[in-house]
Each structure stands twice: as structure tokens, then as C-alpha cells.
Design an enzyme around this catalytic site. Structure first.
Site, PDB file in Angstrom:
ATOM      1  CD  GLN A  19     -19.943  19.981  37.582  1.00  0.00           C
ATOM      2  OE1 GLN A  19     -19.473  21.188  37.874  1.00  0.00           O
ATOM      3  NE2 GLN A  19     -19.151  19.088  37.641  1.00  0.00           N
ATOM      4  CB  ALA A  69     -24.101  10.406  35.198  1.00  0.00           C
ATOM      5  CB  THR A  71     -20.232  11.650  37.914  1.00  0.00           C
ATOM      6  OG1 THR A  71     -20.527  12.383  39.382  1.00  0.00           O
ATOM      7  CG2 THR A  71     -21.217  12.014  37.084  1.00  0.00           C
ATOM      8  CE1 TYR A 134     -18.357   8.736  35.044  1.00  0.00           C
ATOM      9  CE2 TYR A 134     -16.320   9.192  34.006  1.00  0.00           C
ATOM     10  CZ  TYR A 134     -17.555   9.557  34.239  1.00  0.00           C
ATOM     11  OH  TYR A 134     -18.033  10.552  33.630  1.00  0.00           O
ATOM     12  CE  LYS A 138     -21.152   8.832  31.623  1.00  0.00           C
ATOM     13  NZ  LYS A 138     -22.472   9.525  31.871  1.00  0.00           N
ATOM     14  CD1 TRP A 159     -10.732  16.946  31.750  1.00  0.00           C
ATOM     15  CD2 TRP A 159      -9.362  18.724  32.021  1.00  0.00           C
ATOM     16  NE1 TRP A 159      -9.274  16.443  31.798  1.00  0.00           N
ATOM     17  CE2 TRP A 159      -8.503  17.679  31.739  1.00  0.00           C
ATOM     18  CE3 TRP A 159      -8.701  20.008  32.082  1.00  0.00           C
ATOM     19  CZ2 TRP A 159      -7.155  17.699  31.631  1.00  0.00           C
ATOM     20  CZ3 TRP A 159      -7.415  20.109  32.160  1.00  0.00           C
ATOM     21  CH2 TRP A 159      -6.605  18.896  31.896  1.00  0.00           C
TER      22      TRP A 159
HETATM   23  N1  LIG Z   1     -18.013  16.134  36.034  1.00  0.00           N
HETATM   24  C1  LIG Z   1     -17.115  15.919  35.024  1.00  0.00           C
HETATM   25  O1  LIG Z   1     -15.872  16.250  35.119  1.00  0.00           O
HETATM   26  C2  LIG Z   1     -17.523  15.139  33.676  1.00  0.00           C
HETATM   27  C3  LIG Z   1     -16.538  14.983  32.955  1.00  0.00           C
HETATM   28  C4  LIG Z   1     -17.022  14.207  31.629  1.00  0.00           C
HETATM   29  C5  LIG Z   1     -18.089  13.849  31.721  1.00  0.00           C
HETATM   30  N2  LIG Z   1     -19.301  14.115  32.529  1.00  0.00           N
HETATM   31  C6  LIG Z   1     -20.587  13.508  32.278  1.00  0.00           C
HETATM   32  O2  LIG Z   1     -21.263  14.641  32.363  1.00  0.00           O
HETATM   33  C7  LIG Z   1     -22.755  14.116  32.713  1.00  0.00           C
HETATM   34  C8  LIG Z   1     -23.089  15.421  33.837  1.00  0.00           C
HETATM   35  O3  LIG Z   1     -22.111  15.296  34.856  1.00  0.00           O
HETATM   36  P1  LIG Z   1     -22.372  16.122  36.297  1.00  0.00           P
HETATM   37  O4  LIG Z   1     -20.996  16.794  36.634  1.00  0.00           O
HETATM   38  O5  LIG Z   1     -23.151  17.104  36.242  1.00  0.00           O
HETATM   39  O6  LIG Z   1     -22.434  15.079  37.283  1.00  0.00           O
HETATM   40  P2  LIG Z   1     -22.958  15.173  38.781  1.00  0.00           P
HETATM   41  O7  LIG Z   1     -22.792  16.667  39.225  1.00  0.00           O
HETATM   42  O8  LIG Z   1     -22.531  14.149  39.245  1.00  0.00           O
HETATM   43  O9  LIG Z   1     -24.631  14.884  38.686  1.00  0.00           O
HETATM   44  C9  LIG Z   1     -25.200  13.753  38.364  1.00  0.00           C
HETATM   45  C10 LIG Z   1     -26.458  13.560  39.031  1.00  0.00           C
HETATM   46  O10 LIG Z   1     -26.984  12.466  38.930  1.00  0.00           O
HETATM   47  C11 LIG Z   1     -27.677  12.071  40.021  1.00  0.00           C
HETATM   48  N3  LIG Z   1     -28.170  10.653  40.118  1.00  0.00           N
HETATM   49  C12 LIG Z   1     -27.133   9.648  40.440  1.00  0.00           C
HETATM   50  N4  LIG Z   1     -27.705   8.333  40.375  1.00  0.00           N
HETATM   51  C13 LIG Z   1     -29.178   8.586  39.883  1.00  0.00           C
HETATM   52  C14 LIG Z   1     -30.022   7.971  39.742  1.00  0.00           C
HETATM   53  N5  LIG Z   1     -30.218   6.597  39.872  1.00  0.00           N
HETATM   54  N6  LIG Z   1     -31.212   8.244  39.369  1.00  0.00           N
HETATM   55  C15 LIG Z   1     -31.433   9.868  39.208  1.00  0.00           C
HETATM   56  N7  LIG Z   1     -30.476  10.600  39.484  1.00  0.00           N
HETATM   57  C16 LIG Z   1     -29.111  10.233  39.837  1.00  0.00           C
HETATM   58  C17 LIG Z   1     -26.895  12.495  41.204  1.00  0.00           C
HETATM   59  O11 LIG Z   1     -27.581  12.569  42.266  1.00  0.00           O
HETATM   60  P3  LIG Z   1     -27.007  12.386  43.580  1.00  0.00           P
HETATM   61  O12 LIG Z   1     -26.102  13.707  43.956  1.00  0.00           O
HETATM   62  O13 LIG Z   1     -28.008  12.038  44.615  1.00  0.00           O
HETATM   63  O14 LIG Z   1     -25.903  11.084  43.640  1.00  0.00           O
HETATM   64  C18 LIG Z   1     -26.473  13.617  40.519  1.00  0.00           C
HETATM   65  O15 LIG Z   1     -27.309  15.027  41.052  1.00  0.00           O
HETATM   66  C19 LIG Z   1     -22.638  12.935  33.207  1.00  0.00           C
HETATM   67  O16 LIG Z   1     -23.201  11.957  32.314  1.00  0.00           O
HETATM   68  C20 LIG Z   1     -20.945  12.626  33.476  1.00  0.00           C
HETATM   69  O17 LIG Z   1     -20.878  11.483  33.351  1.00  0.00           O
HETATM   70  C21 LIG Z   1     -18.647  14.743  33.601  1.00  0.00           C
END
Ligand SMILES: NC(=O)c1ccc[n+]([C@@H]2O[C@H](COP(=O)([O-])OP(=O)(O)OC[C@H]3O[C@@H](n4cnc5c(N)ncnc54)[C@H](OP(=O)(O)O)[C@@H]3O)[C@@H](O)[C@H]2O)c1
Length: 294
Positions: A19, A69, A71, A134, A138, A159
Site C-alpha cells: 500500500q 516488509a 506485515t 511482528y 521490526k 495504523w
Molecule cells: N500497515 C500498517 O498498519 C503498518 C503499521 C505500521 C507500520 N507499517 C510498516 O510500514 C511499511 C509499509 O507497510 P505497508 O502497509 O505498505 O505494507 P504492505 O502493504 O504489506 O506491503 C509490503 C510489500 O512488501 C512486499 N514484500 C514482502 N516480502 C518481500 C520481499 N522478500 N522482497 C520484496 N518485497 C517483499 C509485499 O509483497 P507481497 O504482497 O508479494 O507479499 C508487499 O507488496 C512496512 O515496513 C510496515 O511494517 C505498516
């Protein structure tokens, strides 16, 4: 991967189909100052050391923006090895390649790394004591950064939601249209973060490019305080969805992974160092809903 123009600073984005990655794709189309190169798991698997080294050598990015990541908070409880591989070991590959070929790193973490605090906003210097797998994975990624001597910025967000992929806002829109009443957890207190606002922050950081502000953790979310039930209510209010919101507790919901009850973070450091104006969470929600709710 897309072709790049060497005269502009190259920004290599990993996890470009997540996202945040998709929000950055959208943002990148509106600017022409930097050359963004987007990769996703199928073109650059960050857990593959050779792939990471080859990509960073090939593109010589001024910055890697690591949106890749693991996630899935609940699944991580039973997939600990995979969570640590992507959230920590893979970060070490990126750091190692940047050390050899040059370039800085913008990385993302979470409020889940903090210890429990409940009477004031959490500062970056407050103690880290993650409770979930998780959160631990992280935090392990953050420790890789702390031990490195490259220039890095780690943004801890809470969030996160966007108009792309699956997230709480999209789930509420779907369930709210299907059901008359939903029971939502109301004892987890925090602040939502709209990916669009986060991409603006990333852009400001890259533009400023100030090493004296790096090797540092930054909290980021929108302004204000809410809980998941009130967040859902606001989504329904802004979209005229008639679904009622009942309250439940974290204990009753009984998810596999423990969640922090307090995720309210101070954003003083990021707003001061990068002169960022925060939007209230309701205003950012409205901006997002204007893109997803038809
Ligand atoms: N979402 C939340 O509420 C939240 C909250 C706090 C912090 N964060 C942090 O914010 C950051 C962005 O989060 P987000 O919500 O955008 O995460 P997301 O939508 O889950 O996107 C993560 C992306 O990483 C890809 N990925 C997973 N393993 C990989 C690998 N080995 N090599 C390359 N790509 C890989 C995933 O691909 P696949 O789809 O193929 O798995 C997915 O497209 C992350 O660091 C997360 O920990 C998120």
C-alpha cells in the site's frame, strides 16, 4: 523495472506493490525532480542477498526507500522465521549493499516496537519492548540500522491505511455496506496514518538530504487521538454508511498477536527537523475516502 535517466537522483523503491509502495508510485508520477525506480517482490526479492546487491550496484540509487516488509501481524506469530527474514535479515542485505555501492536508506517501522506507555505520547527515545513476533522482527530490523554506518532514516508509523490494497478503511467500507452492526475494538488508542501524507514526508526528507538529521528514528502519524471503534464510526459518518458500531475489547477479540493498547506517538521531532505540517486524521481520512468511496 522501469528505465531511468542518470542525470536525476535515483530513488529505488522496494515492495512497490504494497500500500505504501503504490502510494509512492502515484506520488512519483506527480513530480519530476527524482527518478523513481519501483521494484516488487518478483523483480527484487530483498531476502535474496545477490539480487539486492545486483540491483543497488546497477541503479546506484541516492536513496533506497524500503517499502518491502512482512506485515501480517497475526500470521507472524506462527511464521516467525519468515517475518525475521524479511524484516531483519533482508534489511541487513540492503544496508550491506549500500555500504559498498553508496546511497542512503529510508526504512519503516511501527509503534509496535515500543514498550507500554499510557499517559503521554511516545517519544523516539522511549524504551522498546515489542510484545508480538511482528514487533520483535521490526525491532530487529531497526537494530540492523543502528549497528550500521550508512546514512539511514527509520520512520515508525501507526495504523497505516491508503486507497490501495487491503487495510482497515477498505475493510470497514466493505463490511459497513454488508452489515447493520459491527463490533469493533475500542480499548486500543492511537492515530491513523494516511500513506499519502507519509509519501510527502519521504519526499521532504529526500529533498532536504541532510546527513545531520539521519541515523535516527522518527515517529509519524496524522494528528489527533482515536480508537478503532471511533475510527470506524468516522469512516461511516463521512461516507453516509448506516452501519452501527458496537464496542468490544482487545481481550474479547482475542487475536493471535498481542496489540499495544497505547499507540499515540509524539511527532515533535519529525515536524521540527523536516518542517512538516501534520493533517488531522479526520481530514486525511476524508482525502482518502474521496478516492475510494464512490
Ligand atoms: N500497515 C500498517 O498498519 C503498518 C503499521 C505500521 C507500520 N507499517 C510498516 O510500514 C511499511 C509499509 O507497510 P505497508 O502497509 O505498505 O505494507 P504492505 O502493504 O504489506 O506491503 C509490503 C510489500 O512488501 C512486499 N514484500 C514482502 N516480502 C518481500 C520481499 N522478500 N522482497 C520484496 N518485497 C517483499 C509485499 O509483497 P507481497 O504482497 O508479494 O507479499 C508487499 O507488496 C512496512 O515496513 C510496515 O511494517 C505498516
Amino acid at each position: 523495472m522501469e528505465v531511468h535517466f542518470p542525470e536525476k537522483k535515483v530513488i529505488l523503491v522496494t515492495g512497490g506493490n504494497g500500500q505504501l509502495g503504490k502510494e509512492l508510485r502515484s506520488f512519483a508520477r506527480e513530480q519530476d525532480r527524482f527518478e523513481f525506480i519501483f521494484s516488487s517482490r518478483d523483480t527484487l526479492d530483498i531476502s535474496d542477498q545477490a539480487e539486492v546487491y545486483n540491483a543497488i550496484k546497477k541503479f546506484s540509487p541516492a536513496y533506497v526507500v524500503n517499502c518491502a516488509a512482512y506485515t501480517n501481524v497475526d500470521k507472524a506469530e506462527s511464521e516467525s522465521e519468515l517475518a525475521f527474514l524479511i524484516n531483519s535479515t533482508a534489511v541487513n542485505h540492503v544496508v550491506g549493499a549500500l555500504k559498498i555501492y553508496g546511497g542512503k536508506l529510508i526504512h519503516f517501522s511501527t509503534d509496535y516496537v515500543y514498550d507500554t506507555i499510557s499517559d503521554r505520547p511516545i517519544n523516539e527515545d522511549d524504551s522498546c519492548e515489542p510484545k508480538s513476533v511482528y514487533g520483535k522482527s521490526k525491532r530487529a530490523g531497526e537494530l540492523v540500522l543502528e549497528a550500521s554506518d550508512i546514512d539511514w532514516i527509520n520512520i515508525r508509523v501507526s495504523w497505516l491505511y491508503s486507497s490501495f490494497n487491503h487495510n482497515f478503511v477498505k475493510t470497514m467500507l466493505r463490511l459497513g455496506a454488508e452489515r447493520e452492526e459491527l463490533s469493533i475494538v475500542s480499548d486500543q488508542v492511537g492515530t491513523p496514518t494516511y500513506t499519502r501524507d507519509l509519501t510527502q514526508v519521504i519526499y521532504e526528507m529526500i529533498k532536504k538530504d541532510d546527513p545531520s538529521l539521519m541515523k535516527s528514528h522518527y515517529n509519524f502519524s496524522n494528528n489527533g487521538v482515536t480508537n478503532w471503534a471511533s475510527f470506524a464510526k468516522e469512516i461511516f459518518k463521512q461516507t453516509n454508511i448506516k452501519c452501527k458500531v458496537g464496542h468490544t475489547t482487545t481481550e474479547a477479540y482475542d487475536a493471535p498477536a498481542p496489540r499495544p493498547l497505547w499507540s499515540v506517538m509524539s511527532k515533535d521531532k519529525i515536524t521540527k527537523n523536516y518542517e512538516i505540517k501534520l493533517r488531522d486524521w479526520q481530514e486525511s481520512l476524508s482525502a482518502c475516502l474521496s478516492l475510494v468511496h464512490t
